[in-house]
Design a protein around this motif. Sequence first.
Motif, mmCIF file in Angstrom:
data_model
loop_
_atom_site.group_PDB
_atom_site.id
_atom_site.type_symbol
_atom_site.label_atom_id
_atom_site.label_comp_id
_atom_site.label_asym_id
_atom_site.label_seq_id
_atom_site.Cartn_x
_atom_site.Cartn_y
_atom_site.Cartn_z
ATOM 1 N N LEU A 154 -24.771 -8.940 12.523
ATOM 2 C CA LEU A 154 -24.197 -8.084 11.476
ATOM 3 C C LEU A 154 -24.969 -6.987 11.306
ATOM 4 N N LYS A 155 -25.958 -7.006 11.156
ATOM 5 C CA LYS A 155 -26.816 -5.841 10.720
ATOM 6 C C LYS A 155 -26.901 -4.904 11.830
ATOM 7 N N VAL A 156 -27.161 -5.216 12.988
ATOM 8 C CA VAL A 156 -27.172 -4.027 14.187
ATOM 9 C C VAL A 156 -25.958 -3.702 14.309
ATOM 10 N N THR A 157 -24.792 -4.305 14.280
ATOM 11 C CA THR A 157 -23.595 -3.874 14.442
ATOM 12 C C THR A 157 -23.005 -2.851 13.322
ATOM 13 N N GLY A 158 -23.709 -2.973 12.203
ATOM 14 C CA GLY A 158 -23.342 -2.049 11.032
ATOM 15 C C GLY A 158 -22.482 -2.625 9.918
ATOM 16 N N VAL A 159 -22.456 -3.846 9.904
ATOM 17 C CA VAL A 159 -21.592 -4.493 8.806
ATOM 18 C C VAL A 159 -22.225 -4.552 7.665
ATOM 19 N N GLU A 160 -21.390 -4.161 6.468
ATOM 20 C CA GLU A 160 -22.206 -3.913 5.190
ATOM 21 C C GLU A 160 -20.852 -4.327 4.078
ATOM 22 N N MET A 161 -21.378 -5.459 3.449
ATOM 23 C CA MET A 161 -20.125 -5.949 2.628
ATOM 24 C C MET A 161 -20.531 -5.886 1.063
ATOM 25 N N LYS A 162 -21.481 -5.352 0.741
ATOM 26 C CA LYS A 162 -21.701 -5.565 -0.649
ATOM 27 C C LYS A 162 -20.960 -4.519 -1.639
ATOM 28 N N LYS A 163 -20.520 -3.359 -1.180
ATOM 29 C CA LYS A 163 -20.152 -2.443 -2.027
ATOM 30 C C LYS A 163 -18.765 -2.616 -2.869
ATOM 31 N N ARG A 164 -17.918 -3.201 -2.053
ATOM 32 C CA ARG A 164 -16.423 -3.540 -2.357
ATOM 33 C C ARG A 164 -15.954 -5.016 -2.341
ATOM 34 N N GLU A 216 -12.568 -12.929 3.786
ATOM 35 C CA GLU A 216 -13.541 -13.917 3.396
ATOM 36 C C GLU A 216 -13.421 -15.092 4.241
ATOM 37 N N ASP A 217 -12.111 -15.627 4.494
ATOM 38 C CA ASP A 217 -11.953 -16.629 5.682
ATOM 39 C C ASP A 217 -12.439 -16.285 6.793
ATOM 40 N N GLU A 218 -12.423 -15.291 7.289
ATOM 41 C CA GLU A 218 -12.723 -15.015 8.570
ATOM 42 C C GLU A 218 -14.275 -15.038 8.595
ATOM 43 N N ILE A 219 -14.817 -14.408 7.530
ATOM 44 C CA ILE A 219 -16.395 -14.656 7.320
ATOM 45 C C ILE A 219 -16.895 -16.083 7.325
ATOM 46 N N ARG A 220 -16.208 -16.627 6.644
ATOM 47 C CA ARG A 220 -16.630 -18.385 6.607
ATOM 48 C C ARG A 220 -16.210 -18.880 8.150
ATOM 49 N N LEU A 261 -15.456 -6.161 14.133
ATOM 50 C CA LEU A 261 -14.634 -4.841 14.429
ATOM 51 C C LEU A 261 -13.610 -4.634 13.299
ATOM 52 N N ARG A 262 -12.902 -5.747 13.129
ATOM 53 C CA ARG A 262 -12.067 -5.649 11.808
ATOM 54 C C ARG A 262 -12.588 -5.426 10.431
ATOM 55 N N ILE A 263 -13.723 -6.120 10.006
ATOM 56 C CA ILE A 263 -14.480 -5.686 8.844
ATOM 57 C C ILE A 263 -15.049 -4.249 8.866
ATOM 58 N N HIS A 322 -16.108 -1.714 5.543
ATOM 59 C CA HIS A 322 -17.324 -2.288 5.274
ATOM 60 C C HIS A 322 -18.410 -2.187 6.336
ATOM 61 N N THR A 323 -18.746 -1.066 6.118
ATOM 62 C CA THR A 323 -20.009 -0.740 7.121
ATOM 63 C C THR A 323 -21.044 0.099 6.591
ATOM 64 N N ASP A 324 -22.195 0.345 7.095
ATOM 65 C CA ASP A 324 -23.131 1.030 6.503
ATOM 66 C C ASP A 324 -23.420 2.293 7.242
ATOM 67 N N GLU A 325 -22.375 2.680 8.194
ATOM 68 C CA GLU A 325 -22.572 3.565 9.027
ATOM 69 C C GLU A 325 -21.643 4.833 8.289
ATOM 70 N N ILE A 326 -22.323 6.105 8.190
ATOM 71 C CA ILE A 326 -21.759 7.196 7.494
ATOM 72 C C ILE A 326 -20.833 7.885 8.288
#
Length: 97
Positions: free
Chosen positions: A24-34, A41-45, A84-86, A91-95
């Motif tokens: 998740l980190k290397v692909t740039g997923v970031e889920m904190k902000k929103r 959430e179901d997919e994350i589980r 990729l969907r997230i 929900h990404t840390d990429e600018i």
Amino acid sequence: MAKSIFETTIGAFEDRMMLRRRMLKVTGVEMKKRRIPEVIEDEIRDSIINCYECKSGDACMTWLEKAEKGAPPPEFCPNRDTILRIKSMGHTDEIEK
Ligand code: SF4
């Protein structure tokens, strides 16, 4: 002393969750902000179970060692579509460029 089946199972689970976090980190997923939609959430589980049951742990480790930040998840990752969907939902840390 030999490890108990409980210790072995927990250890295997923790190893996989470490790979999942790195993926998740290397692909740039970031889920904190929103707030995350329920469907995501179901997919994350599900991604936790996918990762635990994944047969590509060795390939994953090798891929993670070489992957550059922001790389798309590898084809062999069962969580590729979810990641990729997230990210496509912002929900990404990429600018954004
Ligand atoms: S390739 Fe397998 S072990 Fe690696 S993050 Fe994806 S699901 Fe988890």
